[in-house]
Design a protein around this motif. Sequence first.
Motif, PDB file in Angstrom:
ATOM      1  N   VAL A  17       0.916  -1.434  -0.048  1.00 46.34           N
ATOM      2  CA  VAL A  17      -0.009  -0.002   0.126  1.00 46.34           C
ATOM      3  C   VAL A  17       0.842   1.400   0.153  1.00 46.34           C
ATOM      4  N   LEU A  18       2.040   1.240   0.719  1.00 50.00           N
ATOM      5  CA  LEU A  18       2.842   2.568   0.920  1.00 50.00           C
ATOM      6  C   LEU A  18       3.462   2.618  -0.454  1.00 50.00           C
ATOM      7  N   LEU A  19       3.916   1.526  -1.390  1.00 50.75           N
ATOM      8  CA  LEU A  19       4.397   1.877  -2.823  1.00 50.75           C
ATOM      9  C   LEU A  19       3.378   2.186  -3.487  1.00 50.75           C
ATOM     10  N   LEU A  20       2.000   1.953  -3.378  1.00 57.47           N
ATOM     11  CA  LEU A  20       0.993   2.362  -4.052  1.00 57.47           C
ATOM     12  C   LEU A  20       0.736   3.881  -3.906  1.00 57.47           C
ATOM     13  N   VAL A  21       0.908   4.366  -2.751  1.00 56.15           N
ATOM     14  CA  VAL A  21       0.701   5.705  -2.204  1.00 56.15           C
ATOM     15  C   VAL A  21       1.907   6.613  -3.042  1.00 56.15           C
ATOM     16  N   VAL A  22       3.160   6.044  -2.674  1.00 57.33           N
ATOM     17  CA  VAL A  22       4.279   6.800  -3.359  1.00 57.33           C
ATOM     18  C   VAL A  22       4.106   6.907  -4.845  1.00 57.33           C
ATOM     19  N   ALA A  23       3.366   5.736  -5.529  1.00 57.02           N
ATOM     20  CA  ALA A  23       3.103   5.818  -6.938  1.00 57.02           C
ATOM     21  C   ALA A  23       2.319   6.968  -7.268  1.00 57.02           C
ATOM     22  N   ILE A  24       1.093   7.167  -6.457  1.00 60.01           N
ATOM     23  CA  ILE A  24       0.132   8.019  -6.912  1.00 60.01           C
ATOM     24  C   ILE A  24       0.892   9.643  -6.457  1.00 60.01           C
ATOM     25  N   GLY A  25       1.680   9.629  -5.386  1.00 57.60           N
ATOM     26  CA  GLY A  25       2.170  10.806  -5.111  1.00 57.60           C
ATOM     27  C   GLY A  25       3.154  11.390  -6.267  1.00 57.60           C
ATOM     28  N   CYS A  26       3.825  10.398  -6.498  1.00 52.55           N
ATOM     29  CA  CYS A  26       5.243  10.714  -7.523  1.00 52.55           C
ATOM     30  C   CYS A  26       4.276  11.149  -8.975  1.00 52.55           C
ATOM     31  N   PHE A  27       3.197  10.437  -9.405  1.00 53.95           N
ATOM     32  CA  PHE A  27       2.453  10.839 -10.663  1.00 53.95           C
ATOM     33  C   PHE A  27       2.084  12.100 -10.382  1.00 53.95           C
ATOM     34  N   GLY A  28       1.590  12.574  -9.210  1.00 50.02           N
ATOM     35  CA  GLY A  28       0.937  13.852  -8.969  1.00 50.02           C
ATOM     36  C   GLY A  28       1.994  14.700  -9.332  1.00 50.02           C
ATOM     37  N   GLN A  29       3.308  14.644  -8.965  1.00 47.68           N
ATOM     38  CA  GLN A  29       4.212  15.602  -9.301  1.00 47.68           C
ATOM     39  C   GLN A  29       4.652  15.754 -10.642  1.00 47.68           C
ATOM     40  N   CYS A 352      -4.972   9.801   7.658  1.00 52.55           N
ATOM     41  CA  CYS A 352      -5.747   8.743   7.625  1.00 52.55           C
ATOM     42  C   CYS A 352      -5.019   7.463   7.436  1.00 52.55           C
ATOM     43  N   LEU A 353      -3.974   7.473   6.453  1.00 49.98           N
ATOM     44  CA  LEU A 353      -3.373   6.390   6.149  1.00 49.98           C
ATOM     45  C   LEU A 353      -2.403   6.096   7.382  1.00 49.98           C
ATOM     46  N   ALA A 354      -2.075   6.948   8.210  1.00 51.73           N
ATOM     47  CA  ALA A 354      -1.226   6.706   9.530  1.00 51.73           C
ATOM     48  C   ALA A 354      -2.183   5.933  10.474  1.00 51.73           C
ATOM     49  N   ILE A 355      -3.490   6.279  10.713  1.00 48.52           N
ATOM     50  CA  ILE A 355      -4.280   5.909  11.533  1.00 48.52           C
ATOM     51  C   ILE A 355      -4.661   4.293  11.286  1.00 48.52           C
ATOM     52  N   LEU A 356      -4.840   4.296   9.953  1.00 51.01           N
ATOM     53  CA  LEU A 356      -5.077   2.772   9.375  1.00 51.01           C
ATOM     54  C   LEU A 356      -3.829   1.863   9.468  1.00 51.01           C
ATOM     55  N   MET A 357      -2.507   2.471   9.278  1.00 53.22           N
ATOM     56  CA  MET A 357      -1.829   1.531   9.340  1.00 53.22           C
ATOM     57  C   MET A 357      -1.434   1.259  11.112  1.00 53.22           C
ATOM     58  N   SER A 358      -1.882   1.877  11.749  1.00 47.67           N
ATOM     59  CA  SER A 358      -1.802   1.828  13.191  1.00 47.67           C
ATOM     60  C   SER A 358      -2.685   0.474  13.697  1.00 47.67           C
ATOM     61  N   ILE A 359      -3.924   0.807  12.989  1.00 48.86           N
ATOM     62  CA  ILE A 359      -4.827  -0.383  13.309  1.00 48.86           C
ATOM     63  C   ILE A 359      -4.410  -1.672  12.724  1.00 48.86           C
ATOM     64  N   ASP A 360      -3.803  -1.579  11.499  1.00 48.66           N
ATOM     65  CA  ASP A 360      -3.295  -2.866  10.777  1.00 48.66           C
ATOM     66  C   ASP A 360      -2.286  -3.295  11.667  1.00 48.66           C
ATOM     67  N   ARG A 361      -1.471  -2.618  12.163  1.00 45.24           N
ATOM     68  CA  ARG A 361      -0.409  -3.228  12.876  1.00 45.24           C
ATOM     69  C   ARG A 361      -0.907  -3.909  14.212  1.00 45.24           C
ATOM     70  N   GLN A 362      -1.858  -3.294  14.775  1.00 50.25           N
ATOM     71  CA  GLN A 362      -2.474  -4.112  15.990  1.00 50.25           C
ATOM     72  C   GLN A 362      -3.149  -5.197  15.590  1.00 50.25           C
ATOM     73  N   ASN A 363      -3.713  -5.455  14.472  1.00 50.53           N
ATOM     74  CA  ASN A 363      -4.521  -6.446  13.715  1.00 50.53           C
ATOM     75  C   ASN A 363      -3.435  -7.734  13.643  1.00 50.53           C
ATOM     76  N   ARG A 364      -2.418  -7.291  13.148  1.00 51.48           N
ATOM     77  CA  ARG A 364      -1.235  -8.001  12.918  1.00 51.48           C
ATOM     78  C   ARG A 364      -0.856  -8.978  14.169  1.00 51.48           C
ATOM     79  N   LYS A 365      -0.506  -7.904  15.315  1.00 54.03           N
ATOM     80  CA  LYS A 365      -0.160  -8.494  16.525  1.00 54.03           C
ATOM     81  C   LYS A 365      -1.063  -9.241  17.090  1.00 54.03           C
ATOM     82  N   THR A 366      -2.291  -9.056  16.965  1.00 53.34           N
ATOM     83  CA  THR A 366      -3.591  -9.999  17.542  1.00 53.34           C
ATOM     84  C   THR A 366      -3.373 -11.317  17.029  1.00 53.34           C
ATOM     85  N   VAL A 367      -3.175 -11.532  15.637  1.00 55.59           N
ATOM     86  CA  VAL A 367      -3.141 -12.586  14.945  1.00 55.59           C
ATOM     87  C   VAL A 367      -1.833 -13.413  15.202  1.00 55.59           C
ATOM     88  N   GLY A 368      -0.710 -12.401  15.748  1.00 57.84           N
ATOM     89  CA  GLY A 368       0.518 -13.092  15.914  1.00 57.84           C
ATOM     90  C   GLY A 368       1.505 -13.378  14.776  1.00 57.84           C
TER      91      GLY A 368
END
Length: 369
Positions: A17-29, A352-368
């Motif tokens: 997802v981060l690489l996809l966001v970077v691609a969008i941002g670079c294309f915008g530039q 928004c993406l930062a908060i989503l990544m925070s929740i995703d990190r918590q999800n990953r910890k939950t499933v080990g």
Amino acid sequence: MRSRIVPEPLARLPWKVLLLVVAIGCFGQVVLYSAAGGSLRPWALSQGIRFFVLLGGAMLLSRVPERVWKDSALPAYAIITVSLLAVELLGKVSGGSQRWLDLGFIRLQPSEFMKPVIVLACAKFYDMLPPGETRRFSAIWPAAMLIGVPAALVMLQPDLGTALMICAGGATVMFLAGIPLRLFIGGGLLLSVATPLAVNFLLHDYQRNRVLIFLDPESDPLGTGYHISQSKIAIGSGGIWGKGFLQGTQSHLDYLPEGHTDFVFATMAEEWGLVGGCLLILAFLLVIRWGIDVGQRATGRFARLTAAGLATTIFFYVAINLSMVMGLAPVVGIPLPLVSFGSSAQMTVLLCLAILMSIDRQNRKTVGW
């Protein structure tokens, strides 16, 4: 083995997802570089610097535990609401609108922070509410007040587009929390009845003209309807494959107003065509889909509502902007995030993406993982 090679904090980041966001941002530039006639200044260079600085900040914020976002939701809402009041009293006027607080070293637009914070606040409210109370009136009016107060303050600035985004984000959380569908249908019918009154008595003259031009763009093609008409011409002239990089005429010859901000998609579509536009939309949809998946994997109610609400906030950004530049909605000043020039939408979406990544990190910890 991977954890031995790559540090754990980096390994837990959603790199696809981060690489996809970077691609969008670079294309915008790239689009901004073309909009400036093949120059890094005044838009592409500063946009690129801000993007990578804010992206780095988002990666750091993704380390913030989910419980911190949960505990700070209502205090953050209160602080930003007070800031919106301060804008009315002390705010800086620019372009006919009073939306910024000038702190000397930086100008802040508190209404931008309210877009993700209203999602956090509503999610926190419904997380505190017992599930059995969701279908009662006591589950509706506090959330409606949470949404209505900042939306009304933003309308005073005036900023119709941001007010609509705040309402849409909060209403999404209400719907996902289990508020009965019939209430939304009733609210929609009431809104449809009240809209003519709002257009005639509540909106400013320029906002009213935008609505009327949306209904009949050809009534003033050289005046209020000029933006929409030129945007349609630019998008249509791009055809399937586009005119080619740096070959756009509408933006380079200054026929297209705001071709680097609100109407940047028209600038892009003229040079990259239908194919480029569809690929950009697909990239945004993949990011939004990931955000929804984060919510579906979450175990707590707050996390589920927050992730879904933030994902739909990004969706509203993209959907409203594209509808606007294609003439499918009135011009309300919503930029295309990560592509349009400016830091406000860029900052909001990356938060928004930062908060989503925070929740995703918590999800990953939950499933080990």
